[in-house]
Design an enzyme around this catalytic site. Structure first.
Site, PDB file in Angstrom:
ATOM      1  CG  HIS A  44      18.141  26.680  32.134  1.00 17.02           C
ATOM      2  ND1 HIS A  44      18.198  26.414  30.582  1.00 17.02           N
ATOM      3  CD2 HIS A  44      16.815  26.796  32.351  1.00 17.02           C
ATOM      4  CE1 HIS A  44      16.997  26.130  30.155  1.00 17.02           C
ATOM      5  NE2 HIS A  44      16.087  26.476  31.178  1.00 17.02           N
ATOM      6  CG  ASP A 157       9.615  31.893  31.416  1.00 17.04           C
ATOM      7  OD1 ASP A 157       8.933  31.475  30.584  1.00 17.04           O
ATOM      8  OD2 ASP A 157      10.896  31.625  31.515  1.00 17.04           O
ATOM      9  CB  SER A 193      14.492  24.842  26.156  1.00 16.84           C
ATOM     10  OG  SER A 193      15.291  25.111  27.389  1.00 16.84           O
TER      11      SER A 193
HETATM   12  P1  AMP Z   1      12.465  26.410  31.688  1.00 20.35           P
HETATM   13  O1  AMP Z   1      13.386  25.312  31.825  1.00 20.35           O
HETATM   14  O2  AMP Z   1      12.042  26.952  30.315  1.00 20.35           O
HETATM   15  O3  AMP Z   1      11.149  26.129  32.571  1.00 20.35           O
HETATM   16  O4  AMP Z   1      13.157  27.406  32.699  1.00 20.35           O
HETATM   17  C1  AMP Z   1      13.333  27.535  33.701  1.00 20.35           C
HETATM   18  C2  AMP Z   1      14.024  28.724  34.492  1.00 20.35           C
HETATM   19  O5  AMP Z   1      14.968  29.348  33.756  1.00 20.35           O
HETATM   20  C3  AMP Z   1      12.784  29.615  34.491  1.00 20.35           C
HETATM   21  O6  AMP Z   1      13.121  30.377  35.960  1.00 20.35           O
HETATM   22  C4  AMP Z   1      13.201  30.502  33.419  1.00 20.35           C
HETATM   23  O7  AMP Z   1      12.617  31.934  33.518  1.00 20.35           O
HETATM   24  C5  AMP Z   1      14.635  30.695  33.550  1.00 20.35           C
HETATM   25  N1  AMP Z   1      15.110  30.981  32.243  1.00 20.35           N
HETATM   26  C6  AMP Z   1      14.517  30.498  31.120  1.00 20.35           C
HETATM   27  N2  AMP Z   1      15.494  31.304  29.908  1.00 20.35           N
HETATM   28  C7  AMP Z   1      16.248  32.113  30.477  1.00 20.35           C
HETATM   29  C8  AMP Z   1      17.148  33.136  30.015  1.00 20.35           C
HETATM   30  N3  AMP Z   1      17.027  33.392  28.902  1.00 20.35           N
HETATM   31  N4  AMP Z   1      17.542  34.093  30.976  1.00 20.35           N
HETATM   32  C9  AMP Z   1      17.417  34.004  32.284  1.00 20.35           C
HETATM   33  N5  AMP Z   1      16.584  32.910  32.753  1.00 20.35           N
HETATM   34  C10 AMP Z   1      16.010  32.023  31.943  1.00 20.35           C
END
Ligand code: AMP
Length: 292
Positions: A44, A157, A193
């Protein structure tokens, strides 16, 4: 941690968030937004840093969106770590954190939803019915509540990013969309997460995701172009380590329709369950492998 950074300003209402973004833009500042569900990690934070490269001000949003979880999924136990998230965001110089309540996002009487584009149909769309309807709706709402010039999403994602890019084109949303690369732990596990749900033994087994993708990339580099062969290889690596393979997809990188022959425009996508934890990973076939 950069001790000198000021705390990001926390905003809880849609009216205040939208007004602040408009005020910044009127004063000539470019604003970036990074939508998240919190429980932040370096993946993130890398997106915040990416936004900061081209924007004067960056907003992170933290909202665990109930409509993208099915009733049996982990909405109620999804990790919520706001104080730590704020510290981490401070460390990367994030300016604002938008933390709306559920009622602020879905007030009584809310009943309009986005029908997601065709690219949402397969893979995650099949395994998680209704998921992309929830994602498309909340992302469109976030881009209206926080009407930034740029929104940054992670390639982690991959299908979600494809859905958002198509939705933004189809619905003439003015916000520019940028994607950031997958950030991994040193041993290759894509940060998520949900990794905190894994026991040490499960985390070890989870290394099979990135290992199977790396082995596939190597075979492709060595000349293997048959999707079925590569899918079988990935399946053989995963199978002894994971409890359920939801899918191994070898697909066109834009339409996400399955392909038979791998080209520079192919993406490999995986979803598995290890114990009670569902994990996804992906890689785009390196174009270098197809250079003449
Ligand atoms: P989330 O909190 O899981 O909804 O993710 C929020 C954003 O962070 C989304 O655009 C995800 O694709 C991105 N994200 C989650 N994990 C990663 C990672 N390991 N590397 C890069 N971006 C990530």
């Amino acid at each position: 941690m950069a001790a000198g950074e000021p705390q990001p300003q926390v905003i809880e209402t849609v009216a205040a968030m939208c007004a602040e973004v408009r005020r910044l833009q009127r004063s000539g500042q470019r604003v970036g937004v990074v939508p998240t569900m919190g429980a932040l990690h370096d993946g993130h934070l890398s997106l915040v840093q990416l936004a900061k490269r081209s924007c004067e001000k960056v907003v992170a949003t933290i909202f665990v969106n109930p409509t993208q979880f099915a009733p049996h999924e982990d909405f109620s136990k999804y990790p919520r770590t706001l104080e730590r998230d704020l510290e981490l965001l401070r460390g990367v110089g994030c300016d604002y954190v938008f933390v709306p309540s559920r009622d602020e996002v879905y007030p009584p009487g809310f009943s309009t939803e986005v029908d997601p584009p065709a690219v949402a149909r397969r893979w995650e769309g099949e395994c998680r019915p209704g998921h992309f309807r929830g994602v498309a709706t909340v992302v469109l709402k976030l881009l209206n509540m926080t009407p930034a010039d740029l929104a940054v999403f992670g390639q982690k994602d991959y299908q979600q990013a494809a859905v958002i890019q198509q939705m933004v084109r189809d619905l003439n949303v003015e916000t520019e969309i940028q994607l950031g690369p997958i950030i991994r732990d040193p041993d290759g596990l894509a940060m998520s997460s949900r990794n905190r749900y894994l026991s040490p033994a499960e985390r070890q087994r989870a290394l099979s995701l990135s290992q199977s993708l790396n082995a596939a990339q190597q075979s492709i580099a060595a000349g293997e172009a048959r999707a079925a062969t590569i899918a079988a290889m990935i399946g053989e690596t995963l199978q002894p380590q994971v409890d359920v393979i939801d899918y191994v997809a070898i697909a066109d990188a834009v339409t996400l329709e399955p392909v038979e022959t791998i080209t520079a425009n192919t993406v490999l996508l995986l979803a598995v369950k290890i114990g009670n934890t569902r994990l996804i990973d992906n890689c785009v076939v390196s174009p270098g492998k197809f250079a003449p």
